[in-house]
Design an enzyme around this catalytic site. Structure first.
Site, mmCIF file in Angstrom:
data_model
loop_
_atom_site.group_PDB
_atom_site.id
_atom_site.type_symbol
_atom_site.label_atom_id
_atom_site.label_comp_id
_atom_site.label_asym_id
_atom_site.label_seq_id
_atom_site.Cartn_x
_atom_site.Cartn_y
_atom_site.Cartn_z
ATOM 1 N N SER A 143 0.747 -1.090 -0.130
ATOM 2 C CA SER A 143 -0.001 -0.041 -0.093
ATOM 3 C C SER A 143 0.923 1.278 -0.089
ATOM 4 C CB SER A 143 -0.897 0.065 1.261
ATOM 5 O OG SER A 143 -1.633 1.127 1.269
ATOM 6 N N TYR A 156 -2.682 -1.430 10.387
ATOM 7 C CA TYR A 156 -2.298 -1.410 8.885
ATOM 8 C C TYR A 156 -0.761 -0.871 8.388
ATOM 9 C CZ TYR A 156 -3.877 -0.997 3.769
ATOM 10 O OH TYR A 156 -3.946 -1.110 2.597
HETATM 11 P P1 NAD Z 1 -11.419 -6.098 -0.501
HETATM 12 O O1 NAD Z 1 -12.123 -5.804 0.985
HETATM 13 O O2 NAD Z 1 -12.245 -5.770 -1.752
HETATM 14 O O3 NAD Z 1 -10.477 -7.351 -0.771
HETATM 15 C C1 NAD Z 1 -10.054 -8.035 0.488
HETATM 16 C C2 NAD Z 1 -9.906 -9.501 0.183
HETATM 17 O O4 NAD Z 1 -9.395 -10.095 1.449
HETATM 18 C C3 NAD Z 1 -11.408 -9.848 0.263
HETATM 19 O O5 NAD Z 1 -11.204 -10.769 -0.973
HETATM 20 C C4 NAD Z 1 -11.639 -10.654 1.348
HETATM 21 O O6 NAD Z 1 -12.380 -11.690 1.224
HETATM 22 C C5 NAD Z 1 -10.402 -11.311 1.682
HETATM 23 N N1 NAD Z 1 -10.048 -11.463 3.192
HETATM 24 C C6 NAD Z 1 -10.290 -10.936 4.129
HETATM 25 N N2 NAD Z 1 -10.010 -11.402 5.155
HETATM 26 C C7 NAD Z 1 -9.591 -12.598 4.812
HETATM 27 C C8 NAD Z 1 -9.162 -13.822 5.528
HETATM 28 N N3 NAD Z 1 -9.219 -13.955 6.787
HETATM 29 N N4 NAD Z 1 -8.591 -14.816 4.755
HETATM 30 C C9 NAD Z 1 -8.742 -14.708 3.180
HETATM 31 N N5 NAD Z 1 -9.050 -13.779 2.648
HETATM 32 C C10 NAD Z 1 -9.600 -12.572 3.501
HETATM 33 O O7 NAD Z 1 -10.281 -4.860 -0.640
HETATM 34 P P2 NAD Z 1 -9.084 -4.447 -1.526
HETATM 35 O O8 NAD Z 1 -9.166 -2.813 -1.490
HETATM 36 O O9 NAD Z 1 -9.429 -5.100 -2.643
HETATM 37 O O10 NAD Z 1 -8.060 -4.969 -0.708
HETATM 38 C C11 NAD Z 1 -7.243 -6.170 -1.121
HETATM 39 C C12 NAD Z 1 -5.611 -5.488 -0.813
HETATM 40 O O11 NAD Z 1 -5.096 -4.294 -1.243
HETATM 41 C C13 NAD Z 1 -5.513 -5.480 0.748
HETATM 42 O O12 NAD Z 1 -4.147 -6.074 1.186
HETATM 43 C C14 NAD Z 1 -5.493 -3.970 1.044
HETATM 44 O O13 NAD Z 1 -4.738 -3.837 2.262
HETATM 45 C C15 NAD Z 1 -4.751 -3.460 -0.180
HETATM 46 N N6 NAD Z 1 -4.931 -2.119 -0.613
HETATM 47 C C16 NAD Z 1 -6.006 -1.579 -0.830
HETATM 48 C C17 NAD Z 1 -6.294 -0.347 -1.142
HETATM 49 C C18 NAD Z 1 -7.563 0.230 -1.610
HETATM 50 O O14 NAD Z 1 -7.507 1.500 -1.570
HETATM 51 N N7 NAD Z 1 -8.361 -0.441 -1.903
HETATM 52 C C19 NAD Z 1 -4.863 0.642 -1.197
HETATM 53 C C20 NAD Z 1 -4.009 -0.134 -0.945
HETATM 54 C C21 NAD Z 1 -3.497 -1.307 -0.625
#
Ligand code: NAD
Length: 261
Positions: A143, A156
């Protein structure tokens, strides 16, 4: 020589991929020809239906394996059950927003486990497979918060800085092999994890939804636009291409200029 992205015959395992960025990456890697293993902690019909849809639309093999990334043994089981694992995307992640004195200890533990330790467990089982297969790509979804910090996101930010460190170690341990390890550092992408943060941030800053989006989230994203899951998928596919064979141990920001500030 023209570089192309042809992942036919490779299998990509993407943790936390039944929604958001993980799912966007699964689609893009499937379009590039990779067989796909989707994952989350649930085991619903819809989870398996997503895999069926990817297989139908792209012609690759796609399946869904339930495994809870907060538990080390289940992280390891996921990679074992996947069979081949040429591309490992450590993407599963959760968020919680609160000042340190009020930050629930169980949320701290869950965020460290899912956002950071899971990558250690999956990588530990995937690397020997990659070595045996003679090629590998580890892509850790960190991130902008793996490079900078924000208040109220202690666990986080700690986990994301940690996974950037793990990425570097993975790269050094595989440096002389045809395996690379890199971290993608997204800025804000409008996915369910971000959607869920809006009410807490509204409370924390006493702001409206629109104010939170424009003046908190996108305040630090100079492009003033959310990045998209398709852009994350394209970046992951690029890291799997021959053009990226010497890119290892680094971070790739896809953040609209956030970390340039
Ligand atoms: P999201 O909530 O859509 O996806 C998260 C995924 O992780 C989902 O598929 C969820 O089911 C899964 N998950 C959660 N707990 C779990 C567990 N215990 N076991 C297995 N799977 C689990 O969110 P996203 O934005 O797509 O996030 C994905 C990644 O991207 C994360 O690591 C997040 O920190 C990172 N990220 C997101 C952003 C953003 O702005 N959306 C920015 C930077 C980083």
């Amino acid at each position: 020589m023209a570089f192309t992205i042809d992942l036919a015959g490779k299998t990509a395992v993407i943790t936390g991929s039944n929604s958001g960025i993980g799912l966007g990456m699964a689609w893009e890697l499937a379009r590039a020809g990779a067989d796909i293993v989707l994952n989350s902690f649930t085991d619903n019909e819809e989870d398996h239906a997503i895999a069926d849809e990817i297989a139908k639309e792209t012609g690759v093999t796609a399946r869904y394996i339930q495994a809870d990334m907060s538990k080390g043994d289940q992280c390891r089981r996921l990679i074992t059950e996947a069979g081949r694992c040429d591309i490992l995307v450590n993407n599963a992640g959760i968020q919680h927003v609160a000042p340190i004195p009020d930050f629930p200890a169980n949320k701290w533990d869950a965020i460290i486990a899912i956002n950071m330790s899971s990558a250690f467990h999956t990588t530990a089982v995937a690397l020997p497979k990659m070595r045996m297969q003679g090629w590998g790509r580890v892509i850790n979804v960190a991130s902008a918060h793996g490079l900078t910090a924000s208040p109220y996101k202690s666990a986080y930010v700690a986990a994301k800085h940690g996974i950037v460190g793990l990425t570097k170690v993975t790269a050094l341990e595989t440096a002389e092999e045809p395996i690379t390890a890199n971290a993608i550092c997204p800025g804000y992408v409008l996915t369910p994890i971000v959607e869920k943060q809006i009410p807490d941030t509204m409370k924390e800053y006493d702001m409206s939804r629109e104010d939170v989006i424009q003046n908190v989230m996108l305040k630090r994203q100079p492009s003033k636009e959310f990045a998209t899951v398709e852009q994350m998928g394209g970046t992951a596919a690029f890291l799997c291409s021959d053009a990226a064979a010497q890119i290892t141990g680094t971070t790739i920001s896809v953040d609209g200029g956030w970390t340039a500030l």
